[in-house]
Design a protein around this motif. Structure first.
Motif, PDB file in Angstrom:
ATOM      1  N   THR A   1       0.827  -1.206   0.000  1.00  0.00           N
ATOM      2  CA  THR A   1       0.000   0.000   0.000  1.00  0.00           C
ATOM      3  C   THR A   1       0.866   1.262   0.000  1.00  0.00           C
ATOM      4  O   THR A   1       0.443   2.300  -0.492  1.00  0.00           O
ATOM      5  CB  THR A   1      -0.979  -0.005   1.188  1.00  0.00           C
ATOM      6  N   CYS A  27      -5.582   7.049   1.746  1.00  0.00           N
ATOM      7  CA  CYS A  27      -5.951   6.057   2.751  1.00  0.00           C
ATOM      8  C   CYS A  27      -6.076   4.733   2.000  1.00  0.00           C
ATOM      9  O   CYS A  27      -6.652   4.688   0.905  1.00  0.00           O
ATOM     10  CB  CYS A  27      -7.265   6.398   3.430  1.00  0.00           C
ATOM     11  N   SER A  79      -7.281   0.920   2.706  1.00  0.00           N
ATOM     12  CA  SER A  79      -8.027   0.174   3.731  1.00  0.00           C
ATOM     13  C   SER A  79      -8.343  -1.223   3.207  1.00  0.00           C
ATOM     14  O   SER A  79      -9.196  -1.395   2.336  1.00  0.00           O
ATOM     15  CB  SER A  79      -9.310   0.942   4.072  1.00  0.00           C
ATOM     16  N   VAL A 126     -10.610  -3.424   7.225  1.00  0.00           N
ATOM     17  CA  VAL A 126     -10.383  -2.006   7.491  1.00  0.00           C
ATOM     18  C   VAL A 126     -11.448  -1.208   6.729  1.00  0.00           C
ATOM     19  O   VAL A 126     -11.629  -1.382   5.520  1.00  0.00           O
ATOM     20  CB  VAL A 126      -8.957  -1.561   7.086  1.00  0.00           C
ATOM     21  N   HIS A 165      -9.439   4.956   6.462  1.00  0.00           N
ATOM     22  CA  HIS A 165      -8.284   5.583   7.119  1.00  0.00           C
ATOM     23  C   HIS A 165      -7.141   4.616   7.409  1.00  0.00           C
ATOM     24  O   HIS A 165      -6.346   4.857   8.328  1.00  0.00           O
ATOM     25  CB  HIS A 165      -8.705   6.309   8.409  1.00  0.00           C
ATOM     26  N   GLY A 166      -7.030   3.541   6.614  1.00  0.00           N
ATOM     27  CA  GLY A 166      -5.852   2.680   6.702  1.00  0.00           C
ATOM     28  C   GLY A 166      -4.625   3.460   6.241  1.00  0.00           C
ATOM     29  O   GLY A 166      -4.652   4.144   5.216  1.00  0.00           O
ATOM     30  N   SER A 201       1.539   1.375   4.115  1.00  0.00           N
ATOM     31  CA  SER A 201       2.709   0.813   4.789  1.00  0.00           C
ATOM     32  C   SER A 201       3.404  -0.183   3.879  1.00  0.00           C
ATOM     33  O   SER A 201       2.756  -0.910   3.126  1.00  0.00           O
ATOM     34  CB  SER A 201       2.258   0.107   6.070  1.00  0.00           C
ATOM     35  N   VAL A 255       2.171  -3.779   4.455  1.00  0.00           N
ATOM     36  CA  VAL A 255       0.886  -4.290   3.962  1.00  0.00           C
ATOM     37  C   VAL A 255       1.039  -4.660   2.489  1.00  0.00           C
ATOM     38  O   VAL A 255       1.088  -3.795   1.616  1.00  0.00           O
ATOM     39  CB  VAL A 255      -0.248  -3.267   4.161  1.00  0.00           C
ATOM     40  N   ILE A 278      -9.164  -3.712  -1.509  1.00  0.00           N
ATOM     41  CA  ILE A 278      -8.504  -2.520  -0.971  1.00  0.00           C
ATOM     42  C   ILE A 278      -9.314  -1.278  -1.336  1.00  0.00           C
ATOM     43  O   ILE A 278      -9.567  -1.016  -2.513  1.00  0.00           O
ATOM     44  CB  ILE A 278      -7.033  -2.399  -1.450  1.00  0.00           C
ATOM     45  N   TRP A 315      -6.068   6.124  13.736  1.00  0.00           N
ATOM     46  CA  TRP A 315      -6.615   6.323  12.390  1.00  0.00           C
ATOM     47  C   TRP A 315      -7.392   5.103  11.907  1.00  0.00           C
ATOM     48  O   TRP A 315      -8.567   5.215  11.569  1.00  0.00           O
ATOM     49  CB  TRP A 315      -5.500   6.657  11.379  1.00  0.00           C
ATOM     50  N   THR A 316      -6.704   3.948  11.856  1.00  0.00           N
ATOM     51  CA  THR A 316      -7.253   2.756  11.209  1.00  0.00           C
ATOM     52  C   THR A 316      -8.591   2.346  11.836  1.00  0.00           C
ATOM     53  O   THR A 316      -8.642   1.972  13.009  1.00  0.00           O
ATOM     54  CB  THR A 316      -6.265   1.577  11.340  1.00  0.00           C
ATOM     55  N   VAL A 365     -11.638  -0.276  11.839  1.00  0.00           N
ATOM     56  CA  VAL A 365     -11.933  -1.653  11.432  1.00  0.00           C
ATOM     57  C   VAL A 365     -13.350  -2.022  11.869  1.00  0.00           C
ATOM     58  O   VAL A 365     -13.907  -1.407  12.781  1.00  0.00           O
ATOM     59  CB  VAL A 365     -10.924  -2.662  12.051  1.00  0.00           C
TER      60      VAL A 365
END
Ligand code: MF3
Ligand code: CO
Length: 251
Positions: free
Chosen positions: A37, A68, A70, A74, A77-78, A81, A84, A92, A219-220, A222
């Motif tokens: 991501t 973002c 996600s 999620v 707001h993922g 990274s 990931v 996604i 943030w994240t 879920v």
């Protein structure tokens, strides 16, 4: 206070929306197993800067990235990274906001990674159609919650649920303007819709229950039950000729 936009301002918002739409085309081409991501985030930031657009999320309340990203359970707001890595069969949600000449475009879309299950295909389709059910109600003379009601009725008719803790929003020179745009609730409430209003309509639809929780990174978000979630968002102008989707590729 709801800020109405002139026809010149709507042209500027369309320019911002088109850059966001083109960034989504780039994302659509990049999404495949093995990609991280963070790689998608970096590609989108590079594209936006090349287009003289300013990422709207980066630095917003300290948010650290351009998009973002996600994945699966999620909701929104993922944070992108390098840890990931997209896997076959996942989904996604990618949310992109950008300023062009002082106006903001905001759009999210959820993409399948490779081949996904039939159940996940249905969730994706219903999420997209829930957004368009809401957009169809974004017409002069309706009330704001006619949008909310249409989204909820559509999604729930398939047995899915609508997230309550995050809502859409007015948009313009700022990413978030009045009014908040919930994706649930009874019809016929809230302000009457007028030509020149610009709204980011953004249903988040869960396969299971509607409850969400935010992880320790603050943030994240879920789903509480771990079910998968999709997010579809367009920036839409209300005009005398009906809804105009400002973040679509065509028109
Ligand atoms: N589309 C989301 C919103 O309208 C994106 C915001 S992410 C943030 O609220 F990082 F900027 F908060
Ligand atoms: Co938004």
């Amino acid at each position: 206070m709801i800020i109405l936009k002139s026809s010149d301002e709507l042209l500027a918002m369309r320019r911002a929306g088109l850059v966001v739409a083109r960034a989504h085309e780039l994302v659509r081409e990049m999404v495949r197993p093995g990609v991280t991501t963070l790689q998608i985030d970096q590609a989108v930031e590079e594209f936006l800067r090349k287009e003289n657009a300013i990422p709207a999320f980066k630095g917003y309340h300290g948010y650290p990235a351009t998009i973002c990203a996600s994945v699966n359970e999620v909701v929104v707001h993922g944070i992108p990274s390098s840890d990931v890595v997209l896997e076959e069969g996942s989904i996604i949600g990618v949310d992109i906001g950008a300023f062009v000449d002082g106006f903001c475009g905001d759009s999210a879309w959820t993409y399948p990674v490779g081949e996904v299950s039939e159940e996940v295909k249905t969730l994706l389709k219903v999420g997209e159609e829930a957004l368009y059910s809401g957009i169809a109600q974004a017409v002069v003379g309706n009330r704001l919650s006619d949008i909310s009601y249409a989204v909820q009725q559509y999604a729930e008719s398939f047995g899915f649920s609508v997230v309550r803790d995050f809502v859409g929003h007015g948009i313009g020179r700022k990413m978030h303007e009045d009014p908040p745009v919930p994706n649930f609730g009874p019809p016929g409430r809230g302000p009457r819709l007028k030509a020149g209003m610009t709204l980011a309509i953004e249903p988040m639809i869960n396969a299971g229950g509607y409850e969400v929780e935010v992880l320790e990174d603050n943030w994240t978000a879920v789903t509480r039950d771990g079910s998968w979630s999709v997010h579809f968002e367009h920036t839409v102008a209300i005009t005398d000729d009906g809804p105009q989707v400002l973040t679509s590729l065509q028109e």
